[in-house]
Motif scaffolding. Sequence first.
Motif, PDB file in Angstrom:
ATOM      1  N   ARG A 297       1.850  16.666   0.455  1.00  0.00           N
ATOM      2  CA  ARG A 297       2.612  15.754  -0.423  1.00  0.00           C
ATOM      3  C   ARG A 297       3.399  14.686   0.327  1.00  0.00           C
ATOM      4  O   ARG A 297       4.335  14.103  -0.215  1.00  0.00           O
ATOM      5  N   TRP A 298       3.049  14.407   1.591  1.00  0.00           N
ATOM      6  CA  TRP A 298       3.682  13.312   2.325  1.00  0.00           C
ATOM      7  C   TRP A 298       3.254  12.005   1.692  1.00  0.00           C
ATOM      8  O   TRP A 298       2.127  11.848   1.252  1.00  0.00           O
ATOM      9  N   LYS A 299       4.189  11.041   1.597  1.00  0.00           N
ATOM     10  CA  LYS A 299       3.875   9.742   0.999  1.00  0.00           C
ATOM     11  C   LYS A 299       4.700   8.667   1.681  1.00  0.00           C
ATOM     12  O   LYS A 299       5.889   8.862   1.948  1.00  0.00           O
ATOM     13  N   GLN A 300       4.079   7.537   1.968  1.00  0.00           N
ATOM     14  CA  GLN A 300       4.763   6.406   2.591  1.00  0.00           C
ATOM     15  C   GLN A 300       4.298   5.123   1.907  1.00  0.00           C
ATOM     16  O   GLN A 300       3.103   4.898   1.752  1.00  0.00           O
TER      17      GLN A 300
ATOM     18  N   LEU B 133       0.822  -1.209   0.000  1.00  0.00           N
ATOM     19  CA  LEU B 133       0.000   0.000   0.000  1.00  0.00           C
ATOM     20  C   LEU B 133       0.853   1.254   0.000  1.00  0.00           C
ATOM     21  O   LEU B 133       1.967   1.265   0.525  1.00  0.00           O
ATOM     22  N   VAL B 134       0.291   2.322  -0.589  1.00  0.00           N
ATOM     23  CA  VAL B 134       0.883   3.657  -0.546  1.00  0.00           C
ATOM     24  C   VAL B 134      -0.124   4.562   0.145  1.00  0.00           C
ATOM     25  O   VAL B 134      -1.289   4.610  -0.244  1.00  0.00           O
ATOM     26  N   PHE B 135       0.322   5.263   1.178  1.00  0.00           N
ATOM     27  CA  PHE B 135      -0.497   6.262   1.852  1.00  0.00           C
ATOM     28  C   PHE B 135       0.044   7.623   1.448  1.00  0.00           C
ATOM     29  O   PHE B 135       1.246   7.858   1.538  1.00  0.00           O
ATOM     30  N   ALA B 136      -0.836   8.520   0.997  1.00  0.00           N
ATOM     31  CA  ALA B 136      -0.401   9.831   0.511  1.00  0.00           C
ATOM     32  C   ALA B 136      -1.338  10.928   0.998  1.00  0.00           C
ATOM     33  O   ALA B 136      -2.551  10.741   1.040  1.00  0.00           O
ATOM     34  N   CYS B 137      -0.752  12.075   1.342  1.00  0.00           N
ATOM     35  CA  CYS B 137      -1.506  13.254   1.766  1.00  0.00           C
ATOM     36  C   CYS B 137      -1.540  14.232   0.598  1.00  0.00           C
ATOM     37  O   CYS B 137      -0.497  14.559   0.023  1.00  0.00           O
TER      38      CYS B 137
ATOM     39  N   VAL C 111      -4.822   7.353   8.842  1.00  0.00           N
ATOM     40  CA  VAL C 111      -6.067   8.029   8.507  1.00  0.00           C
ATOM     41  C   VAL C 111      -5.790   9.521   8.354  1.00  0.00           C
ATOM     42  O   VAL C 111      -6.335  10.179   7.485  1.00  0.00           O
ATOM     43  N   HIS C 112      -4.887  10.033   9.203  1.00  0.00           N
ATOM     44  CA  HIS C 112      -4.486  11.435   9.165  1.00  0.00           C
ATOM     45  C   HIS C 112      -2.986  11.514   8.908  1.00  0.00           C
ATOM     46  O   HIS C 112      -2.223  10.670   9.377  1.00  0.00           O
ATOM     47  N   CYS C 113      -2.579  12.535   8.197  1.00  0.00           N
ATOM     48  CA  CYS C 113      -1.170  12.750   7.870  1.00  0.00           C
ATOM     49  C   CYS C 113      -0.369  13.034   9.137  1.00  0.00           C
ATOM     50  O   CYS C 113      -0.770  13.855   9.958  1.00  0.00           O
ATOM     51  N   PRO C 114       0.798  12.367   9.322  1.00  0.00           N
ATOM     52  CA  PRO C 114       1.622  12.635  10.500  1.00  0.00           C
ATOM     53  C   PRO C 114       2.275  14.013  10.469  1.00  0.00           C
ATOM     54  O   PRO C 114       2.674  14.528  11.497  1.00  0.00           O
ATOM     55  N   ARG C 115       2.402  14.634   9.287  1.00  0.00           N
ATOM     56  CA  ARG C 115       3.005  15.962   9.182  1.00  0.00           C
ATOM     57  C   ARG C 115       2.012  17.086   9.430  1.00  0.00           C
ATOM     58  O   ARG C 115       2.244  17.958  10.242  1.00  0.00           O
ATOM     59  N   CYS C 116       0.907  17.092   8.659  1.00  0.00           N
ATOM     60  CA  CYS C 116      -0.008  18.236   8.699  1.00  0.00           C
ATOM     61  C   CYS C 116      -1.376  17.917   9.287  1.00  0.00           C
ATOM     62  O   CYS C 116      -2.160  18.823   9.523  1.00  0.00           O
TER      63      CYS C 116
ATOM     64  N   GLY D  31      -3.790  16.354   7.743  1.00  0.00           N
ATOM     65  CA  GLY D  31      -4.793  16.261   6.681  1.00  0.00           C
ATOM     66  C   GLY D  31      -5.218  14.824   6.429  1.00  0.00           C
ATOM     67  O   GLY D  31      -4.642  13.876   6.962  1.00  0.00           O
ATOM     68  N   ALA D  32      -6.234  14.682   5.600  1.00  0.00           N
ATOM     69  CA  ALA D  32      -6.739  13.350   5.265  1.00  0.00           C
ATOM     70  C   ALA D  32      -5.731  12.610   4.384  1.00  0.00           C
ATOM     71  O   ALA D  32      -5.090  13.192   3.517  1.00  0.00           O
ATOM     72  N   VAL D  33      -5.595  11.317   4.623  1.00  0.00           N
ATOM     73  CA  VAL D  33      -4.663  10.475   3.873  1.00  0.00           C
ATOM     74  C   VAL D  33      -5.455   9.490   3.028  1.00  0.00           C
ATOM     75  O   VAL D  33      -6.412   8.883   3.501  1.00  0.00           O
ATOM     76  N   LEU D  34      -5.038   9.354   1.777  1.00  0.00           N
ATOM     77  CA  LEU D  34      -5.652   8.395   0.870  1.00  0.00           C
ATOM     78  C   LEU D  34      -4.744   7.186   0.731  1.00  0.00           C
ATOM     79  O   LEU D  34      -3.527   7.324   0.626  1.00  0.00           O
TER      80      LEU D  34
END
Length: 72
Positions: A16-19, A8-12, A37-42, A44-47
Motif C-alpha cells: 500500500r505504498w503510494k507516492q 503521476l501516482v505510483f502505488a504498490c 518500477v519496484h516499491c522502495p519498501r517491499c 514489489g511491482a509498482v503501478l
Amino acid sequence: MVMPTPPLVFACSDCRWKQTFPFQGSDCKILGLDYFVHCPRCGGAVLARRANPMEVLAAKLAQAFVGPGRKF
C-alpha cells in the motif's frame, strides 16, 4: 525540447505504498527518484497512473507545508 508530463501516482499493491508527483517539469525521469518500477519498501511491482485533481492538491499542500519527500 522539454515536454512536461502529467502528474503521476505510483502505488504498490503489496504494501500500500503510494507516492504522488504533482510537479513533472521534464520528460527525463530518474529511476528511484521520480520514477519507480519496484516499491522502495517491499520490492514489489509498482503501478503508475495519472493523478486525479484531489491527489495533486494534497501533494502540493504537503510539499508546501511539510516539505518535499516527507509525510504528514
